[in-house]
Motif scaffolding. Sequence first.
Motif, PDB file in Angstrom:
ATOM      1  N   VAL A 163       0.852  -1.190   0.000  1.00  0.00           N
ATOM      2  CA  VAL A 163       0.000   0.000   0.000  1.00  0.00           C
ATOM      3  C   VAL A 163       0.883   1.234   0.000  1.00  0.00           C
TER       4      VAL A 163
ATOM      5  N   THR B  96     -10.468   1.934   1.175  1.00  0.00           N
ATOM      6  CA  THR B  96      -9.199   2.601   1.499  1.00  0.00           C
ATOM      7  C   THR B  96      -8.762   2.334   2.936  1.00  0.00           C
TER       8      THR B  96
ATOM      9  N   HIS C 213      -6.755   0.193   4.128  1.00  0.00           N
ATOM     10  CA  HIS C 213      -5.320  -0.038   4.263  1.00  0.00           C
ATOM     11  C   HIS C 213      -4.538   1.276   4.207  1.00  0.00           C
ATOM     12  N   HIS C 214      -5.056   2.240   3.466  1.00  0.00           N
ATOM     13  CA  HIS C 214      -4.408   3.551   3.421  1.00  0.00           C
ATOM     14  C   HIS C 214      -4.556   4.268   4.764  1.00  0.00           C
TER      15      HIS C 214
ATOM     16  N   ASN D 113      -1.922   5.816  -6.795  1.00  0.00           N
ATOM     17  CA  ASN D 113      -3.228   5.131  -6.757  1.00  0.00           C
ATOM     18  C   ASN D 113      -4.149   5.718  -7.827  1.00  0.00           C
TER      19      ASN D 113
END
Length: 402
Positions: free
Chosen positions: A3, A192, A194-195, A10
């Motif tokens: 990530v 999102t 994981h971001h 992205n």
Amino acid sequence: MVVRLGIKENTVSFLLLVVINVFVGAMVGLERTILPMIGEKQFGLTSMGAAISFIVSFGLSKAVVNYFAGQLADRFGRKNILLAGWVIGLFVPICMLTAHEWSVVVFANVLLGINQGLTWSMTVNMKIDIAKPTERGTAVGLNEFAGYFGVAMMAALSGYLASTFSLDLELFYIGIVVALTGIGLSIVVKDTKHHVQLHMERRKKERTETLSAKDVFQQTTWKNKTLSSFSLAGLVTNLKDGVAWGLFPLYFTSLGLSVSQTGMIVAIYPASWGICQLFTGAISDRVDRKRMIAYGMWLQALAMWLMLIVDDVVLWMVGAILLGLGTAMVYPTLQAAISDVTAIYWRASAMGVYRFWRDSGYAIGAAMAGIIADWLGFRWAIGLTAILPVLAGWRVYTKTKN
């Protein structure tokens, strides 16, 4: 799974979120030109307050949902909340198409407020999740550009179709197509979460800054002078927009303009708003955001007064462009500025409180405009409203300047 943070890193996910927000905006744009006039023509509403009551119901429901959207996203995931917002949005055009009395239209706008509160909140938060801290203004600017491009596109299209064919609720068949497209795109887009985790890992030292929901509300509403001035500026901006949404179509048709001409002016305002945000969001990453907010508030006031003193379609269009520019200077900048001064652990909640107050402005503006317009007329309602951005801009300038 690797990530990485950043818009370029992205690109596909970010662009898909941009496209989704075009359709989010289109849901509102479908009403922007035609619904105040349908209220008069099809339902026989004579009171301005009654005619624009749908904006009150929209603003209240959107404001409340905005407040809880961040908490819901943290619990159930941003993508799931985005998808839920679109499913609810599908029932908006269905209600419109079956409306036999004005109360059904008002209820449909409660659903529209929920749809907008969930979908728009998620698209902006997901873009901020993806972006680097130095790209927040750009991310929000692109999000708002997409949304208001959708508003403008659909406002112009609905005005054209109403003048070419018929001014009635059958135009809301388009809304079914928009909602189904939004559902499809929201299924495809990646979450999102994981971001968000990566942001948290990089800023572990801020764990001590975690606040309760009550504390966040108090800080964003009145305790923190910077955050409270941002909340007031957001509220007044959408208060002004509620007045423009409800009264501009009726004001310009009362001056003898056709539905098509009125639709063009009404559409130019959010088009300017959307296009300018392509630049203002990025510019705010490089300049003093607080000054930019103050100047944008003052430009909104000047543009509204200009709309009242000119008497020419071209000059009204110029006024609409300036009104959009002033709003564009404020809209993404406020959200980026809030991200600047809040910790990652309560940023989404603070954004929810800010968006609660901001979108309460729709309801307050529409209710206020309806009362003043019934009492003193359109010109007074629009002119008096323009005083408020001057005061809110001054508060941002004086309370937050370095």
